[in-house]
Design a protein around this motif. Sequence first.
Motif, PDB file in Angstrom:
ATOM      1  N   ASP A   4       0.946  -1.206  -0.194  1.00  0.00           N
ATOM      2  CA  ASP A   4       0.057   0.076   0.006  1.00  0.00           C
ATOM      3  C   ASP A   4       0.824   1.411  -0.077  1.00  0.00           C
ATOM      4  OD1 ASP A   4      -2.308  -1.656   0.256  1.00  0.00           O
ATOM      5  OD2 ASP A   4      -2.776  -1.280   2.241  1.00  0.00           O
ATOM      6  N   GLN A   5       1.954   1.193   0.919  1.00  0.00           N
ATOM      7  CA  GLN A   5       2.637   2.596   0.891  1.00  0.00           C
ATOM      8  C   GLN A   5       3.522   2.588  -0.559  1.00  0.00           C
ATOM      9  OE1 GLN A   5       3.199   4.901   3.240  1.00  0.00           O
ATOM     10  NE2 GLN A   5       4.408   5.790   1.665  1.00  0.00           N
ATOM     11  N   ARG A   6       4.041   1.632  -0.975  1.00  0.00           N
ATOM     12  CA  ARG A   6       4.705   1.376  -2.368  1.00  0.00           C
ATOM     13  C   ARG A   6       3.841   2.131  -3.411  1.00  0.00           C
ATOM     14  NH1 ARG A   6       5.970  -3.486  -2.786  1.00  0.00           N
ATOM     15  NH2 ARG A   6       4.399  -4.060  -4.367  1.00  0.00           N
ATOM     16  N   LEU A   7       2.609   1.715  -3.486  1.00  0.00           N
ATOM     17  CA  LEU A   7       1.598   2.287  -4.524  1.00  0.00           C
ATOM     18  C   LEU A   7       1.292   3.575  -4.307  1.00  0.00           C
ATOM     19  CD1 LEU A   7      -0.939  -0.700  -4.494  1.00  0.00           C
ATOM     20  CD2 LEU A   7       0.864  -0.387  -6.171  1.00  0.00           C
ATOM     21  N   PHE A   8       1.143   4.037  -2.888  1.00  0.00           N
ATOM     22  CA  PHE A   8       0.816   5.410  -2.796  1.00  0.00           C
ATOM     23  C   PHE A   8       2.122   6.261  -3.309  1.00  0.00           C
ATOM     24  CE2 PHE A   8       1.269   9.275  -0.014  1.00  0.00           C
ATOM     25  CZ  PHE A   8       0.266   9.921  -0.332  1.00  0.00           C
ATOM     26  N   ASP A   9       3.362   5.882  -2.939  1.00  0.00           N
ATOM     27  CA  ASP A   9       4.530   6.599  -3.308  1.00  0.00           C
ATOM     28  C   ASP A   9       4.786   6.427  -4.969  1.00  0.00           C
ATOM     29  OD1 ASP A   9       5.111   6.971  -0.760  1.00  0.00           O
ATOM     30  OD2 ASP A   9       6.598   5.240  -0.617  1.00  0.00           O
ATOM     31  N   VAL A  11       2.135   6.478  -6.916  1.00  0.00           N
ATOM     32  CA  VAL A  11       1.306   7.553  -7.648  1.00  0.00           C
ATOM     33  C   VAL A  11       2.013   9.090  -7.323  1.00  0.00           C
ATOM     34  CG1 VAL A  11      -0.705   8.551  -7.254  1.00  0.00           C
ATOM     35  CG2 VAL A  11      -0.656   6.034  -7.319  1.00  0.00           C
ATOM     36  N   GLN A  12       2.417   9.078  -6.381  1.00  0.00           N
ATOM     37  CA  GLN A  12       3.225  10.397  -5.925  1.00  0.00           C
ATOM     38  C   GLN A  12       4.254  10.928  -7.102  1.00  0.00           C
ATOM     39  OE1 GLN A  12       1.911  12.585  -3.982  1.00  0.00           O
ATOM     40  NE2 GLN A  12       0.454  11.257  -2.966  1.00  0.00           N
ATOM     41  N   ILE A  13       5.083   9.826  -7.394  1.00  0.00           N
ATOM     42  CA  ILE A  13       6.086   9.881  -8.466  1.00  0.00           C
ATOM     43  C   ILE A  13       5.568  10.256  -9.732  1.00  0.00           C
ATOM     44  CG2 ILE A  13       7.928   8.795  -9.531  1.00  0.00           C
ATOM     45  CD1 ILE A  13       8.643   7.272  -6.859  1.00  0.00           C
ATOM     46  N   LEU A  14       4.522   9.431 -10.203  1.00  0.00           N
ATOM     47  CA  LEU A  14       3.824   9.793 -11.321  1.00  0.00           C
ATOM     48  C   LEU A  14       3.198  11.170 -11.588  1.00  0.00           C
ATOM     49  CD1 LEU A  14       2.664   5.990 -11.797  1.00  0.00           C
ATOM     50  CD2 LEU A  14       4.554   7.185 -12.980  1.00  0.00           C
ATOM     51  N   ARG A  15       2.602  11.808 -10.353  1.00  0.00           N
ATOM     52  CA  ARG A  15       1.877  12.831 -10.667  1.00  0.00           C
ATOM     53  C   ARG A  15       2.827  14.093 -10.980  1.00  0.00           C
ATOM     54  NH1 ARG A  15      -0.582  14.289  -4.852  1.00  0.00           N
ATOM     55  NH2 ARG A  15      -1.654  15.815  -6.272  1.00  0.00           N
ATOM     56  N   ASP A  16       4.194  13.991 -11.308  1.00  0.00           N
ATOM     57  CA  ASP A  16       4.744  14.973 -11.965  1.00  0.00           C
ATOM     58  C   ASP A  16       4.630  15.168 -13.380  1.00  0.00           C
ATOM     59  OD1 ASP A  16       6.220  12.883 -13.027  1.00  0.00           O
ATOM     60  OD2 ASP A  16       8.209  13.304 -12.185  1.00  0.00           O
ATOM     61  N   GLY A  17       3.806  14.102 -13.998  1.00  0.00           N
ATOM     62  CA  GLY A  17       3.527  14.075 -15.385  1.00  0.00           C
ATOM     63  C   GLY A  17       4.595  13.827 -16.445  1.00  0.00           C
ATOM     64  N   LYS A  18       5.730  13.117 -16.099  1.00  0.00           N
ATOM     65  CA  LYS A  18       6.681  12.788 -16.837  1.00  0.00           C
ATOM     66  C   LYS A  18       6.833  11.390 -16.928  1.00  0.00           C
ATOM     67  CE  LYS A  18       9.773  16.552 -15.210  1.00  0.00           C
ATOM     68  NZ  LYS A  18      10.832  16.724 -14.199  1.00  0.00           N
ATOM     69  N   LEU A  19       7.422  10.821 -18.024  1.00  0.00           N
ATOM     70  CA  LEU A  19       7.394   9.353 -18.377  1.00  0.00           C
ATOM     71  C   LEU A  19       8.566   8.882 -17.233  1.00  0.00           C
ATOM     72  CD1 LEU A  19       6.234   7.227 -20.296  1.00  0.00           C
ATOM     73  CD2 LEU A  19       8.432   7.792 -21.640  1.00  0.00           C
ATOM     74  N   HIS A  20       8.349   7.774 -16.616  1.00  0.00           N
ATOM     75  CA  HIS A  20       9.261   6.974 -16.059  1.00  0.00           C
ATOM     76  C   HIS A  20       9.118   5.559 -16.243  1.00  0.00           C
ATOM     77  CE1 HIS A  20       9.374  10.463 -12.799  1.00  0.00           C
ATOM     78  NE2 HIS A  20       8.068  10.628 -13.135  1.00  0.00           N
ATOM     79  N   THR A  21      10.602   5.241 -16.299  1.00  0.00           N
ATOM     80  CA  THR A  21      10.887   3.853 -16.628  1.00  0.00           C
ATOM     81  C   THR A  21      10.348   2.600 -15.433  1.00  0.00           C
ATOM     82  OG1 THR A  21      13.190   3.595 -16.163  1.00  0.00           O
ATOM     83  CG2 THR A  21      12.360   4.104 -18.521  1.00  0.00           C
ATOM     84  N   LEU A  71      -2.624  11.006   3.744  1.00  0.00           N
ATOM     85  CA  LEU A  71      -1.197  11.312   4.432  1.00  0.00           C
ATOM     86  C   LEU A  71      -0.756   9.780   4.554  1.00  0.00           C
ATOM     87  CD1 LEU A  71      -2.454  13.166   7.836  1.00  0.00           C
ATOM     88  CD2 LEU A  71      -1.270  13.975   5.556  1.00  0.00           C
ATOM     89  N   THR A  72       0.630   9.711   4.555  1.00  0.00           N
ATOM     90  CA  THR A  72       1.473   8.420   4.544  1.00  0.00           C
ATOM     91  C   THR A  72       1.275   8.186   6.051  1.00  0.00           C
ATOM     92  OG1 THR A  72       3.729   9.531   5.103  1.00  0.00           O
ATOM     93  CG2 THR A  72       2.882   9.328   2.728  1.00  0.00           C
TER      94      THR A  72
END
Length: 117
Positions: A4-9, A11-21, A71-72
């Motif tokens: 659950d924490q990993r999925l939350f994290d 999503v937080q990373i992906l919210r920047d709108g950039k492509l991540h490998t 919140l985390t």
Amino acid sequence: MKRDQRLFDLVQILRDGKLHTAGELAARMGVSTRTVWRDMAMMAATGIPVEGERGLGYILRTPLVLPATALTPDEAEVLAEGLRRIAVDQAHPRQRAAKSLLYKVATLLPQAGISAD
């Protein structure tokens, strides 16, 4: 790190709108790329607007707005700890407010395991 924490994290990373490998995400999360692939498939299946595929990368195709109470576990505990410190300080001018807010946080976020005491 729990899933659950990993999925939350993630999503937080992906919210920047950039492509991540997957490799980049795996390194940041401390897991294998295979775990990232599974996590992305699970998020897409549950309706999170994540788009991408193995070898290309992942991105949120639409902005994702999380509620303010998302919140985390660490953030919730830090908030509760700060409120407790003020709530027990009888000389603090906002002692009553801290007690009241701690009760509200414990009530609104029962999954965080915060005690109002």
